[in-house]
Design an enzyme around this catalytic site. Structure first.
Site, PDB file in Angstrom:
ATOM      1  N   GLU A 309       0.829  -1.209   0.000  1.00 25.08           N
ATOM      2  CA  GLU A 309       0.000   0.000   0.000  1.00 25.08           C
ATOM      3  C   GLU A 309       0.863   1.258   0.000  1.00 25.08           C
ATOM      4  O   GLU A 309       1.851   1.350   0.729  1.00 25.08           O
ATOM      5  CB  GLU A 309      -0.908  -0.006   1.232  1.00 25.08           C
ATOM      6  N   LYS A 379      -9.802   2.648  -3.297  1.00 27.62           N
ATOM      7  CA  LYS A 379     -10.313   2.085  -2.049  1.00 27.62           C
ATOM      8  C   LYS A 379     -11.721   2.590  -1.776  1.00 27.62           C
ATOM      9  O   LYS A 379     -11.995   3.789  -1.848  1.00 27.62           O
ATOM     10  CB  LYS A 379      -9.374   2.463  -0.900  1.00 27.62           C
ATOM     11  N   CYS A 433      -5.551  -2.296   2.552  1.00 26.85           N
ATOM     12  CA  CYS A 433      -5.446  -2.194   4.012  1.00 26.85           C
ATOM     13  C   CYS A 433      -6.578  -2.957   4.690  1.00 26.85           C
ATOM     14  O   CYS A 433      -6.791  -4.127   4.443  1.00 26.85           O
ATOM     15  CB  CYS A 433      -5.401  -0.728   4.424  1.00 26.85           C
TER      16      CYS A 433
END
Length: 556
Positions: A309, A379, A433
């Site tokens: 990430e 995301k 994440c």
């Protein structure tokens, strides 16, 4: 001592223990609930000491028993039960989430003052779900084993709500206690993590609760046998399902795919320092060209490279020299999949009106061997206070900012989650994440992916239990979906995980290096991947029907 005498003695002591818990008042009652909740964390990663719940969950049942001196639905009884549930939950979440405080120490001069509030207020808020479960159970409390089922239904419902309300935070849902060892982990693909929560309460609470409910003699022995059946029955069935699934899982990898995962282990305190950006980027390039043994190989035989990430501590789409360097690194036909940040102009001038002319995204990007962007996923499930602030403009106006210090916060990607089309790979489902802690990945995707990719940066949380718990929950997502999962973490734990949750290759916490692995094949879609939380609902209705039938027999 004869076996019968030993059993009687144990039963007497158990009855005395139950009485002490039921009649505890004041600080003793608080201490019992808090301690039992704290010890329950040992059932989770990295300890996996699930048998501790045989001791701690009965304490919660007996604390609610202690509120039964008045009529079942009275306000005083409900408040007392809620108090017991809250203290149990507070102990559970305080010791289970203490690692969150590490994130506030990364820039201690700016965020350190918030640490005491973060490590206490968040557990206090999450404990409200356990308080609600205890109060709801108290409202329908019944004598005997029925009250264990009541608690299972109430706690299962409240754990589901915890995973959905206010964006949700289903970290260490109680059902994870039934996902270790690997043969038990397969049950997540059968009923899901919330379904396992419904089963975990009777499995772990029944033995002591049922044994303590009866007096000496044959009744105690019969209660022990019934408790053994309640506990062993579900466990044996789930283990049998897991054994069959492991035995029939495909073992041959996807042909023509060789993955290299890079784990740079960049200290979080250095990640965004301007004078270190070039060195961090260069380190990613160098590691990518280096094999697992530590020798340079220029990616010979590798088809896809994976970085974690926000691997590049800048906006790569705005750095032509960085894109050129990526193209120079990749041989012809090889692709890079990496976490990265990006921004775009706000639409219709809305951003300028609030002082932020851009919208920022935490993304998963695919680059080809020319350094061109070949795929993009943004995301969709952002971290509150980490990637955005509730009431962003208002809180920024008084000087507050999220941990990422991105003015204006990040923007959510489109839903349902689109799959990435990467040459040479099955459709890729991106999980950035903590998106990996949310069950029902397939249900939230536009189409079923053939591979899950979790890029993360657990460097925020240091050498604590947090990264281990995050890794375990990602493994369970692979089993729930019947899909292989590639995990690339900045400082660990990175791994290649097959669709049964087996770890094919791995780099441990704080290790620096790479690993190469073939891509395991996907399995057939498990029941949970097909039906999602409908299975949890059906299981809950079956338990409720059983409870209603039992109550009807008692009335007769």
């Amino acid at each position: 001592m004869r076996p019968a005498e030993a059993l009687a003695l144990a039963g007497d002591r158990l009855g005395a223990w139950r009485g002490a818990v039921v009649h505890a008042q004041g600080w003793r009652r608080v201490a019992l609930a808090f301690t039992a909740g704290a010890l329950s964390n040992l059932a989770m990663a990295p300890f996996f000491l699930a048998p501790v719940l045989f001791l701690t969950l009965p304490v919660l049942v007996w604390l609610i028993d202690g509120t039964a001196g008045s009529e079942r639905g009275t306000r005083a009884g409900l408040l007392a039960a809620a108090g017991a549930g809250w203290w149990f939950g507070f102990g559970y979440f305080l010791f289970g989430l203490f690692w969150i405080g590490e994130a506030f120490l990364v820039e201690a001069d700016t965020f350190g003052w918030m640490l005491p509030f973060a490590v206490t207020l968040m557990p206090a808020g999450l404990a409200l779900f356990w308080a609600g479960a205890a109060a709801a159970a108290r409202a329908f409390w019944r004598p005997g084993f029925a009250r264990v089922i009541v608690l299972a239904l109430a706690l299962g419902a409240c754990e589901w709500l915890r995973g959905h309300i206010l964006t949700g935070f289903p970290w260490n849902v109680l059902g994870y206690a039934l996902t270790w060892p690997l043969v038990m982990m397969q049950s997540a693909g059968l009923v899901g993590i919330y379904g396992l929560t419904l089963l975990a309460v009777p499995v772990f609470a029944a033995p002591l609760v049922m044994a303590a409910d009866v007096g000496p003699g044959d009744g105690r022995r019969r209660a022990g046998l019934r408790a053994l059946l309640v506990t062993a029955g579900p466990v044996v069935l789930l283990a049998a399902y897991g054994g069959v699934r492991l035995a029939t899982a495909p073992s041959d990898p996807v042909e023509g795919v060789a993955i290299r995962v890079v784990q740079p282990s960049v200290p979080q305190r250095e990640k965004w320092q301007a004078d270190k950006q070039a060195a961090i980027f260069q380190d990613h390039l160098t590691l990518s060209r280096t094999g697992p043994a530590g020798a340079p190989d220029d990616l010979a035989g590798v088809t896809h490279v994976v970085w974690p990430e926000a691997a590049m501590p800048f906006l790569p789409l705005e750095r032509p020299e960085a894109l050129a360097a990526i193209g120079d690194m990749l041989p012809e036909g090889v692709h890079l999949l990496t976490g990265a940040l990006r921004r775009e102009a706000a639409e219709d001038g809305a951003g300028e009106a609030r002082g932020h002319p851009f919208r920022a995204f935490n993304s998963l990007m695919v680059f080809d061997s020319a350094g061109a962007l070949a795929g993009l996923y943004d995301k969709t499930h952002l971290v509150p206070f980490g990637e955005y602030l509730p009431w962003q403009a208002t809180l920024e106006a008084i000087g507050l900012e999220q941990l990422t210090r991105m003015r204006g916060g990040f923007t959510e990607g489109v839903t349902p989650r689109p799959a990435l089309d990467v040459p040479g790979l099955p459709p890729v489902g991106g999980l950035i994440c903590y998106e990996a802690i949310f069950p029902g990945v397939g249900q939230k995707s536009a189409d079923r992916p053939g591979l899950l990719l979790n890029v993360t940066n657990d460097g925020w949380f240091g050498n604590t239990t947090g990264p281990h718990q995050h890794f375990h929950q990602a493994r369970v997502r692979a089993v729930e979906e019947g899909l292989p999962l590639i995990r690339a973490a900045n400082n660990g734990i990175s791994a290649m995980i097959d669709a049964s949750g087996r770890v094919v290759a791995r780099l441990g916490l704080n290790a620096r290096g790479t690993f190469d692995a073939a891509l395991p094949r996907a399995h057939g879609r498990p029941p949970y991947a097909a039906w999602g939380d409908i299975i949890f609902l059906v299981l809950g209705l079956l338990l409720a029907a059983k409870l209603a039938a039992s109550a009807k027999r008692v009335r007769r």
